[in-house]
Write a protein that holds these residues in place. Structure first.
Motif, short mmCIF file in Angstrom:
data_model
loop_
_atom_site.label_atom_id
_atom_site.label_comp_id
_atom_site.label_asym_id
_atom_site.label_seq_id
_atom_site.Cartn_x
_atom_site.Cartn_y
_atom_site.Cartn_z
N ILE A 184 44.65 -1.47 -103.60
CA ILE A 184 44.57 -1.23 -102.17
C ILE A 184 43.86 0.09 -101.89
O ILE A 184 42.97 0.17 -101.03
CB ILE A 184 45.97 -1.25 -101.53
CG1 ILE A 184 46.52 -2.68 -101.59
CG2 ILE A 184 45.94 -0.74 -100.09
CD1 ILE A 184 47.93 -2.82 -101.10
N LEU A 185 44.21 1.15 -102.62
CA LEU A 185 43.56 2.44 -102.41
C LEU A 185 42.07 2.35 -102.71
O LEU A 185 41.24 2.92 -101.99
CB LEU A 185 44.21 3.51 -103.28
CG LEU A 185 45.72 3.75 -103.10
CD1 LEU A 185 46.14 4.99 -103.87
CD2 LEU A 185 46.09 3.89 -101.64
N SER A 187 40.16 -0.24 -102.51
CA SER A 187 39.46 -1.04 -101.50
C SER A 187 39.26 -0.27 -100.19
O SER A 187 38.36 -0.58 -99.42
CB SER A 187 40.23 -2.33 -101.22
OG SER A 187 41.46 -2.05 -100.57
N ARG A 188 40.08 0.77 -99.95
CA ARG A 188 40.01 1.50 -98.69
C ARG A 188 39.14 2.74 -98.78
O ARG A 188 38.65 3.22 -97.76
CB ARG A 188 41.43 1.92 -98.26
CG ARG A 188 42.39 0.78 -98.02
CD ARG A 188 41.98 -0.05 -96.81
NE ARG A 188 42.52 0.51 -95.59
CZ ARG A 188 41.80 0.89 -94.56
NH1 ARG A 188 40.49 0.79 -94.59
NH2 ARG A 188 42.37 1.37 -93.47
N SER A 189 38.92 3.27 -100.00
CA SER A 189 38.16 4.51 -100.13
C SER A 189 37.19 4.43 -101.30
O SER A 189 37.61 4.25 -102.46
CB SER A 189 39.12 5.69 -100.36
OG SER A 189 38.43 6.81 -100.86
N ARG A 193 38.01 4.78 -105.35
CA ARG A 193 37.53 3.73 -106.26
C ARG A 193 36.73 4.34 -107.40
O ARG A 193 36.88 3.94 -108.56
CB ARG A 193 36.69 2.72 -105.48
CG ARG A 193 36.17 1.58 -106.35
CD ARG A 193 35.64 0.43 -105.53
NE ARG A 193 34.48 0.80 -104.73
CZ ARG A 193 34.47 0.90 -103.41
NH1 ARG A 193 35.57 0.68 -102.72
NH2 ARG A 193 33.36 1.22 -102.77
N TYR A 224 48.55 4.09 -93.10
CA TYR A 224 47.32 3.66 -92.43
C TYR A 224 46.48 2.78 -93.36
O TYR A 224 45.97 1.73 -92.95
CB TYR A 224 46.49 4.87 -91.98
CG TYR A 224 45.24 4.44 -91.25
CD1 TYR A 224 45.24 4.25 -89.88
CD2 TYR A 224 44.05 4.17 -91.96
CE1 TYR A 224 44.10 3.80 -89.21
CE2 TYR A 224 42.92 3.73 -91.30
CZ TYR A 224 42.95 3.54 -89.93
OH TYR A 224 41.82 3.08 -89.28
N MET A 225 46.34 3.19 -94.61
CA MET A 225 45.53 2.43 -95.56
C MET A 225 46.11 1.05 -95.82
O MET A 225 45.37 0.09 -96.09
CB MET A 225 45.39 3.22 -96.86
CG MET A 225 44.62 4.52 -96.70
SD MET A 225 44.64 5.58 -98.16
CE MET A 225 43.40 4.79 -99.18
N TYR A 226 47.44 0.92 -95.67
CA TYR A 226 48.11 -0.38 -95.85
C TYR A 226 48.21 -1.14 -94.52
O TYR A 226 48.76 -2.23 -94.48
CB TYR A 226 49.51 -0.18 -96.41
CG TYR A 226 49.56 0.06 -97.91
CD1 TYR A 226 50.13 -0.88 -98.77
CD2 TYR A 226 49.06 1.22 -98.48
CE1 TYR A 226 50.19 -0.66 -100.14
CE2 TYR A 226 49.11 1.45 -99.84
CZ TYR A 226 49.68 0.51 -100.67
OH TYR A 226 49.73 0.72 -102.04
N GLY A 227 47.72 -0.55 -93.43
CA GLY A 227 47.77 -1.21 -92.13
C GLY A 227 49.13 -1.18 -91.47
O GLY A 227 49.42 -2.00 -90.59
N ILE A 250 36.97 7.50 -95.63
CA ILE A 250 37.65 6.38 -94.99
C ILE A 250 37.16 6.37 -93.54
O ILE A 250 37.75 6.99 -92.66
CB ILE A 250 39.18 6.52 -95.06
CG1 ILE A 250 39.61 6.81 -96.51
CG2 ILE A 250 39.87 5.26 -94.56
CD1 ILE A 250 41.06 7.20 -96.65
N ASP A 252 36.89 4.24 -91.00
CA ASP A 252 37.65 3.73 -89.86
C ASP A 252 38.78 4.67 -89.47
O ASP A 252 39.11 4.81 -88.29
CB ASP A 252 38.19 2.32 -90.14
CG ASP A 252 39.06 2.26 -91.38
OD1 ASP A 252 38.68 2.85 -92.41
OD2 ASP A 252 40.12 1.61 -91.34
#
Length: 332
Positions: A184-185, A187-189, A193, A224-227, A250, A252
């Motif tokens: 998840i981390l 995919s968000r940053s 990655r 926030y990163m997990y919505g 990030i 968004d």
């Protein structure tokens, strides 16, 4: 002053100012509509022995059969600019006032005024009541979409984080640690990655040090990163989240912080936001802060703080501030 300018109200996201040049005795004047939140608003002034000020929304402009009625909290004052003197008359703060007509808020200023003056109104919050009842809710969401975390999949991701289900990376904040999920981390940053692909590649127990964030701010970042972030944890950590969004790319989150910081500029936070707008290259926030300070005259309310700010601000920002000040003087 032209007729068009005489009725115009200047606004930012929460602040409105109506500049009036000489209102004759026994005169009534109503402003052009101005947009704050969901509504077009009007100010009106009536002068006889006293000055009577009214504020009202234009509910008929909303495309609904039963338009929401604003429940407003605001500060309103009159600034007199006669003979080179600046005098300020302040109404006590108005809290949770339902406004539907021009008679719902009426302020009689007992001191006689002549010459130039400004009607200044700053909205602290505007709420609407749900159509099916319940507690009124603020129209300003802090840059977040209402109902953002209500979808089942998002709720499950939040549960994975909060309950530590199958976590495989540790986030070390300045005063604590949180377990999270690499996928998840990553995919968000793109920065995180890259860390997993290079610095942490092949490590069974990976850890990321974020020593410049508190555990609470770090938890808000992860949520926030997990919505799954909530407004009450997002708002107090916006500047920390802005820093993290810039650092870890990030985009968004940076946009959400930027949008939220534009919503509630005031005399307490404007200088800090101006500095951060410069650091993180947020031109809209910078313009809004300069507009608030210079065109709307709030620089007079924080003179001591502003002097201290100038002593440590970078030269380029100071030059921009003085360009704005000189421009305002020319246009007055």
């Amino acid at each position: 002053m032209t007729a068009a300018v005489a009725y115009r109200v200047d606004t930012t996201s929460r602040l409105a100012q109506w500049r009036i040049n000489d209102l004759a005795a026994a005169t009534y004047r109503k402003s052009d509509p101005f947009k704050i939140g969901l509504w077009n608003w009007h100010l009106s002034v009536e002068k006889s022995r006293t000055l009577i000020i009214r504020l009202s929304p234009e509910l008929s402009s909303l495309p609904k059969e039963n338009p929401p009625i604003p429940i407003a909290s605001f500060m309103i004052k009159v600034i007199s600019l006669t003979a080179g003197e600046r005098k300020c008359f302040v109404h006590p703060d108005v809290i949770d006032k339902q406004l539907q007509s021009s008679e719902d808020f009426v302020w009689t200023v007992e001191v006689p005024l002549s010459g130039k003056f400004i009607v200044d109104i700053e909205f602290l919050d505007i709420k609407t009541a749900p159509p099916d009842g319940g507690e009124p809710c603020s129209i300003w969401s802090g840059g977040l979409t209402c109902g953002q975390s209500n979808h089942t999949a998002i709720a499950l991701l939040g549960r994975m984080l909060s309950e530590g289900i199958q976590t495989d990376v540790t986030i070390n904040a300045s005063d604590g640690s949180i377990s999270a999920h690499r996928a998840i981390l990553a995919s968000r940053s793109p920065i995180i990655r890259s860390m997993f692909l290079h610095e942490l590649k092949g490590k069974e127990t990976a850890a990321i040090d974020i020593s410049d964030m508190s555990i609470e701010a770090c938890r808000a970042l992860l949520n926030y990163m997990y919505g799954n972030v909530k407004k009450e944890e997002f708002l107090p950590h916006r500047l920390s989240l802005l820093h993290a969004a810039d650092k870890y790319e990030i985009s968004d989150l940076k946009d959400a912080c930027h949008e939220s910081l534009l919503e509630d500029i005031n005399t307490i936070n404007v200088l800090e936001r101006l500095q951060n707008a410069s650091v993180y290259h947020l031109p809209e926030l910078k313009s809004s802060c300069l507009l608030y300070l210079v065109k709307f005259g709030k620089i007079y309310d924080i003179r001591d703080e502003f002097r201290s700010f100038l002593q440590c601000a970078d030269r380029e920002l100071i030059a921009e501030i003085f360009d704005q000040v000189l421009g305002a003087w020319k246009g007055f």
